[in-house]
Design a protein around this motif. Structure first.
Motif, PDB file in Angstrom:
ATOM      1  N   UNK A  99      -2.130  -6.716 -11.704  1.00 54.20           N
ATOM      2  CA  UNK A  99      -1.382  -5.729 -10.922  1.00 54.20           C
ATOM      3  C   UNK A  99      -2.070  -4.376 -10.936  1.00 54.20           C
ATOM      4  N   UNK A 100      -2.501  -3.917 -12.103  1.00 54.58           N
ATOM      5  CA  UNK A 100      -3.098  -2.589 -12.175  1.00 54.58           C
ATOM      6  C   UNK A 100      -4.417  -2.512 -11.418  1.00 54.58           C
ATOM      7  N   UNK A 101      -5.201  -3.564 -11.467  1.00 55.56           N
ATOM      8  CA  UNK A 101      -6.459  -3.571 -10.711  1.00 55.56           C
ATOM      9  C   UNK A 101      -6.187  -3.475  -9.216  1.00 55.56           C
ATOM     10  N   UNK A 102      -5.142  -4.155  -8.755  1.00 56.52           N
ATOM     11  CA  UNK A 102      -4.787  -4.101  -7.339  1.00 56.52           C
ATOM     12  C   UNK A 102      -4.257  -2.718  -6.977  1.00 56.52           C
ATOM     13  N   UNK A 103      -3.391  -2.150  -7.803  1.00 56.84           N
ATOM     14  CA  UNK A 103      -2.881  -0.796  -7.564  1.00 56.84           C
ATOM     15  C   UNK A 103      -4.042   0.195  -7.484  1.00 56.84           C
ATOM     16  N   UNK A 104      -4.957   0.093  -8.435  1.00 55.47           N
ATOM     17  CA  UNK A 104      -6.099   1.005  -8.474  1.00 55.47           C
ATOM     18  C   UNK A 104      -6.940   0.887  -7.210  1.00 55.47           C
ATOM     19  N   UNK A 105      -7.241  -0.332  -6.822  1.00 55.42           N
ATOM     20  CA  UNK A 105      -8.066  -0.567  -5.624  1.00 55.42           C
ATOM     21  C   UNK A 105      -7.457   0.090  -4.396  1.00 55.42           C
ATOM     22  N   UNK A 128       9.043  -5.337  -8.320  1.00 57.98           N
ATOM     23  CA  UNK A 128       9.012  -5.543  -9.776  1.00 57.98           C
ATOM     24  C   UNK A 128       7.615  -5.979 -10.215  1.00 57.98           C
ATOM     25  N   UNK A 129       7.023  -6.898  -9.473  1.00 58.68           N
ATOM     26  CA  UNK A 129       5.668  -7.364  -9.780  1.00 58.68           C
ATOM     27  C   UNK A 129       4.684  -6.202  -9.783  1.00 58.68           C
ATOM     28  N   UNK A 130       4.776  -5.323  -8.767  1.00 52.26           N
ATOM     29  CA  UNK A 130       3.821  -4.234  -8.613  1.00 52.26           C
ATOM     30  C   UNK A 130       4.167  -3.024  -9.484  1.00 52.26           C
ATOM     31  N   UNK A 131       5.163  -3.184 -10.362  1.00 52.68           N
ATOM     32  CA  UNK A 131       5.537  -2.135 -11.314  1.00 52.68           C
ATOM     33  C   UNK A 131       5.951  -0.852 -10.594  1.00 52.68           C
ATOM     34  N   UNK A 132       6.744  -1.015  -9.542  1.00 47.73           N
ATOM     35  CA  UNK A 132       7.246   0.129  -8.780  1.00 47.73           C
ATOM     36  C   UNK A 132       8.418   0.749  -9.540  1.00 47.73           C
ATOM     37  N   UNK A 133       8.351   2.058  -9.758  1.00 49.38           N
ATOM     38  CA  UNK A 133       9.311   2.727 -10.652  1.00 49.38           C
ATOM     39  C   UNK A 133      10.414   3.449  -9.877  1.00 49.38           C
ATOM     40  N   UNK A 134      10.880   2.853  -8.776  1.00 49.22           N
ATOM     41  CA  UNK A 134      11.914   3.525  -7.986  1.00 49.22           C
ATOM     42  C   UNK A 134      13.188   3.730  -8.806  1.00 49.22           C
ATOM     43  N   UNK A 135      13.814   4.879  -8.595  1.00 47.42           N
ATOM     44  CA  UNK A 135      15.055   5.207  -9.281  1.00 47.42           C
ATOM     45  C   UNK A 135      16.274   4.670  -8.540  1.00 47.42           C
ATOM     46  N   UNK A 158       0.825  -1.212   0.000  1.00 50.27           N
ATOM     47  CA  UNK A 158       0.000   0.000   0.000  1.00 50.27           C
ATOM     48  C   UNK A 158       0.857   1.259   0.000  1.00 50.27           C
ATOM     49  N   UNK A 159       1.794   1.342   0.927  1.00 49.54           N
ATOM     50  CA  UNK A 159       2.633   2.530   1.041  1.00 49.54           C
ATOM     51  C   UNK A 159       3.485   2.719  -0.208  1.00 49.54           C
ATOM     52  N   UNK A 160       4.056   1.652  -0.714  1.00 47.96           N
ATOM     53  CA  UNK A 160       4.960   1.768  -1.854  1.00 47.96           C
ATOM     54  C   UNK A 160       4.202   2.077  -3.143  1.00 47.96           C
ATOM     55  N   UNK A 161       3.029   1.494  -3.324  1.00 42.90           N
ATOM     56  CA  UNK A 161       2.212   1.820  -4.498  1.00 42.90           C
ATOM     57  C   UNK A 161       1.788   3.289  -4.446  1.00 42.90           C
ATOM     58  N   UNK A 162       1.414   3.773  -3.255  1.00 40.50           N
ATOM     59  CA  UNK A 162       1.032   5.182  -3.120  1.00 40.50           C
ATOM     60  C   UNK A 162       2.194   6.096  -3.496  1.00 40.50           C
ATOM     61  N   UNK A 163       3.380   5.774  -3.002  1.00 40.90           N
ATOM     62  CA  UNK A 163       4.554   6.597  -3.299  1.00 40.90           C
ATOM     63  C   UNK A 163       4.895   6.526  -4.776  1.00 40.90           C
ATOM     64  N   UNK A 164       4.781   5.335  -5.351  1.00 37.04           N
ATOM     65  CA  UNK A 164       5.038   5.180  -6.785  1.00 37.04           C
ATOM     66  C   UNK A 164       4.051   5.997  -7.611  1.00 37.04           C
ATOM     67  N   UNK A 165       2.785   5.993  -7.204  1.00 28.77           N
ATOM     68  CA  UNK A 165       1.768   6.765  -7.914  1.00 28.77           C
ATOM     69  C   UNK A 165       2.100   8.252  -7.889  1.00 28.77           C
ATOM     70  N   UNK A 166       2.515   8.748  -6.724  1.00 27.58           N
ATOM     71  CA  UNK A 166       2.890  10.157  -6.613  1.00 27.58           C
ATOM     72  C   UNK A 166       4.140  10.466  -7.439  1.00 27.58           C
ATOM     73  N   UNK A 167       5.101   9.549  -7.432  1.00 32.52           N
ATOM     74  CA  UNK A 167       6.309   9.750  -8.237  1.00 32.52           C
ATOM     75  C   UNK A 167       5.958   9.811  -9.721  1.00 32.52           C
ATOM     76  N   UNK A 168       5.098   8.899 -10.169  1.00 35.47           N
ATOM     77  CA  UNK A 168       4.695   8.883 -11.581  1.00 35.47           C
ATOM     78  C   UNK A 168       3.919  10.155 -11.940  1.00 35.47           C
TER      79      UNK A 168
END
Length: 655
Positions: A320-326, A87-94, A25-35
């Motif tokens: 993955x995207x459905x889970x990220x969205x949820x 990687x599975x959750x498509x986290x785009x960390x630099x 949850x936390x990492x997807x939220x941060x990834x969304x903000x980064x994107x």
């Protein structure tokens, strides 16, 4: 003109051997903000990683029979480890930092020494309460019912020589930072920190340990290791190159950055971390945002409580995207949210299948059916029918931007789905199927209606990209949106699509989920995962039915082991002398020597079938059969005798 820099971080996670949806949850939220910040044209640095030192790690490694380094290596880089999950959750960390990285260790020693040399760290003796799972020091007054106020688990008395950080010295500055700036959000977190920690009097913090060795050594005082939170918090600047030569980004405008953290560690990030930076003479973070927890059955998800939800299973089941969205759609960011699989499926069906998926599917299908997949340039705009949808779509970006800039991704999604729902209503109002009955008269109007739907979908797709990047790429391909009309600039423009745009009716982006079927499949997947994790393989159940009367002829009795010995010349057999309640000893042989030593079974209370015909085994008569459970562990068969309460008398019948 140089791009504006934006530095955003998640907390670096303790490398648990069971990552759950709360971590995600936390990492997807941060990834969304980064994107999002990349989308609006900023130069983004997104950091995550793992916090790998401390007593807790040392103890768990010892339990596992490996070194601490081997333990964390396996969890971070092993199959289904931290890196695999991101990687599975498509986290785009630099950048990904591990606190065991050599450059980070060097930086921590530099930071500790610098605070010591400027008089903010001094030696003393620590005596108080310590929570090993949370790696937290507590005073007696801070405990809740004698336990850790964060996790609720018992604390230990601790007394050892230690170094202390003059946290009290910075109390007034921290209060001012919290109360008079927007550094900490949501605002409710400010009230918690001031009331619980500042008002009672900020005490100096113990910042070294001598009772274990798995940590960054204090280089000027052997035997001391740096307190794990000093180690962990500093990663936000060491990963940029502070105190080391690994990176050279600290002075390039990245710091200060934004720390996205769970509410349970807000205290460390909003009090201890800025005080450390003040001691070092460095700027405090721009923002600390403390989000809420995902709750399951009313409580925080925790491996120790056995109530974790596996993100691998959910992602494999629903995408993955459905889970990220949820995760971003359902729970107001900053507040707690109650997770359930039913809610996940409902969200997928309502928002993704019914609203967004239906809009894309219907629109592309109608362009294909009525125009062969390519809209004609001739169109007819009708102001009274079109203005509302166009106005909503053109006004969407500003509302979305305001929500995202205020760390409210759930509100941004609310605005997007208002437009999506309006577009679906627009279909029903304009009835393209009716217009298509007279293409000569209504063809231009039909083309205009479908173009409006494609444009509204395009704008929504741009703004959904930070949430569902892979699915939006597919959406753009279906509606014919080229790269130049997927940009942030074009999200505030109408008619960015080519006038004669071509569409492709592709796969259904978000198929509707059958609730009962999906829940059954989830349960089976969870059980299979548990079995795989434990290495236990159960025997399949027999399909052949046994007549009830036949079953009742088997006489199951409780027996007490009076004596037990190995049978000579046999590697498998044990000979049991049993009290079966009749007053006459019963002898039974059982092939379980591989799993039990005979002397450990004397006195045990077991279960036997006593009305089987006698049979000879290795020259000894066996009268009955002891009941065992059989399964496989790591591919090898294992037997466990069925043992019952010793209070049950010998001879008691099982029924």
């Amino acid at each position: 003109m140089e791009k504006k820099k934006f530095y955003i971080t998640t907390p670096i996670y303790y490398p648990s051997d069971k990552l759950h949806i709360g971590h995600t949850y936390c990492t997807v939220a941060t990834d969304t903000l980064a994107r999002y910040h990349r989308l609006i044209g900023e130069d983004v640095m997104f950091l995550t990683g793992t916090d790998e030192h401390g007593q807790k790690i040392e103890e768990k490694a010892k339990e596992a029979g490996v070194t601490p380094q081997e333990f964390v290596d396996r969890i971070v880089d092993g199959p289904r480890g931290v890196r695999d999950l991101w990687k599975l959750m498509n986290i785009s960390n630099d950048r990904f930092i591990r606190t065991t990285d050599d450059y980070h260790v060097k930086s921590i020693q530099y930071i500790f020494r610098k605070m010591h040399d400027n008089g903010d760290i001094y030696k003393g003796t620590y005596k108080g309460k310590y929570c090993t799972p949370c790696e937290s020091f507590w005073t007696e007054s801070q405990l809740k019912d004698g336990c850790c106020p964060d996790c609720g688990r018992p604390v230990k008395d601790a007394e050892e020589e230690a170094y202390f950080f003059r946290l009290s010295k910075y109390a007034d500055k921290i209060r001012d930072l919290l109360e008079n700036t927007d550094f900490l959000e949501p605002r409710s977190r400010v009230n918690e920190m001031v009331r619980n920690f500042i008002d009672p009097g900020l005490e100096d913090l113990c910042v070294s340990r001598t009772s274990f060795s798995w940590g960054v050594p204090v280089d000027f005082d052997p035997g001391h290791v740096v307190y794990v939170w000093i180690d962990a918090l500093s990663n936000y600047i060491t990963a940029l190159g502070y105190g080391n030569e690994q990176y050279g980004d600290y002075e390039k405008g990245w710091w200060p950055g934004v720390n996205i953290v769970g509410k349970e560690i807000v205290r460390f990030h909003s009090i201890i971390w800025p005080a450390m930076l003040m001691s070092l003479g460095e700027p405090v973070p721009k923002k600390c945002f403390g989000h809420g927890w995902l709750l399951l059955d009313g409580g925080k998800m925790s491996k120790s409580k056995g109530n974790v939800v596996d993100p691998y299973i959910l992602a494999e089941q629903f995408g993955v995207d459905a889970l990220r969205f949820f995760l971003m759609r359902t729970f107001p960011f900053g507040s707690d949210g109650s997770f359930s699989n039913e809610l996940l499926i409902q969200t997928i069906n309502t928002d993704l299948a019914n609203d967004l998926g239906n809009l894309v599917s219907r629109t592309t299908a109608m362009v294909g059916k009525y125009f062969g997949g390519k809209l004609p340039a001739a169109r007819r705009y009708e102001k009274e029918k079109d203005d509302e949808l166009v106005s909503m779509a053109l006004g969407l970006r500003a509302k979305y931007e305001d929500a995202m800039n205020h760390y409210a991704p759930h509100k941004a999604l609310d605005e997007v789905f208002k437009v999506i729902q309006r577009a679906n209503k627009y279909i029903d109002e304009n009835m393209p199927w009716a217009l298509a009955k007279d293409m000569e008269a209504n063809g231009p109007r039909l083309a205009s209606v479908l173009y409006h739907l494609l444009e509204a979908t395009r704008i929504c797709g741009i703004l959904l990209t930070p949430f569902m990047p892979e699915s939006m790429d597919k959406l753009f391909a279906q509606i014919g949106a080229e790269e130049n009309c997927r940009t942030w600039l074009s999200a505030a423009m109408w008619a960015a699509l080519d006038g004669d745009v071509s569409v492709t009716k592709g796969e259904n982006l978000f198929p509707r989920v059958d609730m009962d079927k999906a829940l059954g499949e989830l349960e089976a997947a969870v059980q299979a995962a548990k079995q795989a994790e434990s290495g236990v393989e159960l025997e399949p159940q027999l399909e052949e039915k046994v007549d009830f009367d036949t079953f009742c002829k088997s006489d199951f009795r409780v027996v007490k082991v009076k004596a037990c010995e190995a049978v000579k010349k046999s590697e498998k057999l044990l000979k049991f002398t049993l009290d079966d309640g009749t007053g006459v000893d019963r002898q039974i042989l059982s092939g379980i020597h591989k799993w039990y030593e005979p002397e450990t079974l004397v006195g045990k209370t077991l279960v036997a079938i006593v009305n089987l015909p006698p049979r000879k085994m290795m020259g000894h008569e066996s009268n009955g059969m002891l009941i065992s459970a059989v399964h496989k562990e790591k591919g090898e068969e294992a037997l466990h005798l069925l043992m019952v309460d010793d209070a049950i008398p010998a001879g008691a019948k099982l029924c």
